[in-house]
Design an enzyme around this catalytic site. Sequence first.
Site, PDB file in Angstrom:
ATOM      1  N   THR A  34      89.188 -11.092  17.627  1.00 41.03           N
ATOM      2  CA  THR A  34      89.167 -11.317  16.176  1.00 41.03           C
ATOM      3  C   THR A  34      89.330 -12.781  15.837  1.00 41.03           C
ATOM      4  OG1 THR A  34      90.013  -9.122  15.758  1.00 41.03           O
ATOM      5  CG2 THR A  34      90.376 -10.726  14.034  1.00 41.03           C
ATOM      6  N   TYR A  47      84.875  -6.550   9.741  1.00 43.66           N
ATOM      7  CA  TYR A  47      84.438  -7.765  10.452  1.00 43.66           C
ATOM      8  C   TYR A  47      83.977  -7.399  11.848  1.00 43.66           C
ATOM      9  CZ  TYR A  47      88.683  -7.562  13.265  1.00 43.66           C
ATOM     10  OH  TYR A  47      89.670  -7.164  14.137  1.00 43.66           O
ATOM     11  N   SER A  80      88.046  -7.307  22.618  1.00 48.99           N
ATOM     12  CA  SER A  80      88.793  -7.044  23.860  1.00 48.99           C
ATOM     13  C   SER A  80      88.896  -5.562  24.205  1.00 48.99           C
ATOM     14  CB  SER A  80      90.182  -7.674  23.795  1.00 48.99           C
ATOM     15  OG  SER A  80      91.053  -6.907  22.991  1.00 48.99           O
ATOM     16  N   THR A 113      93.249  -8.906  20.455  1.00 47.69           N
ATOM     17  CA  THR A 113      94.636  -8.420  20.575  1.00 47.69           C
ATOM     18  C   THR A 113      94.708  -7.008  21.143  1.00 47.69           C
ATOM     19  OG1 THR A 113      94.562  -7.562  18.319  1.00 47.69           O
ATOM     20  CG2 THR A 113      95.392  -9.822  18.622  1.00 47.69           C
ATOM     21  N   ASP A 114      93.607  -6.235  21.077  1.00 47.63           N
ATOM     22  CA  ASP A 114      93.665  -4.833  21.516  1.00 47.63           C
ATOM     23  C   ASP A 114      94.133  -4.695  22.963  1.00 47.63           C
ATOM     24  OD1 ASP A 114      90.795  -3.413  19.689  1.00 47.63           O
ATOM     25  OD2 ASP A 114      92.758  -4.180  19.049  1.00 47.63           O
ATOM     26  N   LYS A 186     101.360  -4.452  21.755  1.00 48.15           N
ATOM     27  CA  LYS A 186     100.796  -4.407  20.406  1.00 48.15           C
ATOM     28  C   LYS A 186     101.329  -3.136  19.746  1.00 48.15           C
ATOM     29  CE  LYS A 186      96.516  -4.713  17.704  1.00 48.15           C
ATOM     30  NZ  LYS A 186      95.048  -4.935  17.719  1.00 48.15           N
ATOM     31  N   GLU A 307     113.754  14.023  36.046  1.00 49.14           N
ATOM     32  CA  GLU A 307     113.321  15.419  35.800  1.00 49.14           C
ATOM     33  C   GLU A 307     112.264  15.854  36.807  1.00 49.14           C
ATOM     34  OE1 GLU A 307     112.978  15.046  31.133  1.00 49.14           O
ATOM     35  OE2 GLU A 307     112.851  17.140  31.776  1.00 49.14           O
TER      36      GLU A 307
END
Length: 350
Positions: A34, A47, A80, A113-114, A186, A307
């Site tokens: 972005t 965008y 990304s 950022t993903d 994120k 567990e």
Amino acid sequence: MRHIKLITALALTLCLSFTLVAKPKIRIIATGGTIAGVSATSASSAYTAGQVGIQTLIDAVPQILQLADISGEQLVNIGSQDMNDEVWLKLAKRINVLLNEEGYDGIVITHGTDTMEETAYFLNLTVKSDKPVILAGSMRPSNAISADGPANLYNAVAAAVSPACKGMGVLCCMNNQLLDAKTVIKTHTIDCDTFEGGPSGIIGYIYNGEAHILQAPMNKHTKESEFDVTKLDKLPKVGIVYGYANASPLPMQAFVDAKFDGIVLAGVGDGNFYKDVFEVAVKAQNQGIQIVRSSRCPTGPTCLNSEVDDAKYHFVAALDLNPQKARVLLMLALTKTHNWQEIQEFFMKY
Ligand code: DGL
């Protein structure tokens, strides 16, 4: 009179020498995201990522030229969500050449950022230098009202030239904060303050162009890492299966049928599986596909032999790694060993 001339000459020499002192050499490697995105109108939230080139990004923040001797290169220009093993390998190899053979003092990577947290962690395990490597992105496109990219890029260069960031491993620089590669996550789909540092918090922050470090990462990274991608041109195949009530075993079975090398479970709670999924996992492990238990919970460790009797099934517990980072470590671990106990040791160290 002679004294005055001498003092003036000395003062001028000192001033000149300060201005001629070389600035740190910083390479900016652009991958898209972005921060390089463009929206139809500055007010629009619609965008496309990865539209603007590296030189445009640098030209938009001339102030970085006061911080460092800046140069840039465009590795790829993608959202990304399309980040992949090929780009990761190219990026790690390129950074090692720039830092260890071409004399650069630090690297800034502009990135979506993903999947920034995954790339940061992959580089944390494969960069062979203690020089700063800083990832920066943005949540608003480059032409948005109050775009956050330029400030994030400026701060990332400020971190890259800061001696305080040396030896901290790979860092993400977003929203004035510095976050380490292992714990950065994120947390919000659209907010500018989306990145957090988990239970251990942020590593530091940038203020007025200065990096302030609050704590050092606890895990091994970069120069201390045992993983080396120099001779690798592909990575082991590792998939992630999401856990939920009454979960279908089909996704895990599909990875088994596709002969994946490892499978990470984003399990419920402390890395638990639905019984039908558990059955397939045991068979997969017995066929030599390494199972790693992580959790869909946003915080908290996936504990060993709690567990689930990992020792009995030869499963690996992801400990403090979320599923997407457990996948990165398992991929690299499988380049060195298929022994479940040795892989568990990697999860204790990195
Ligand atoms: N397509 C997303 C990416 O490149 C946009 C998110 C962003 O970069 O902030 O990761």
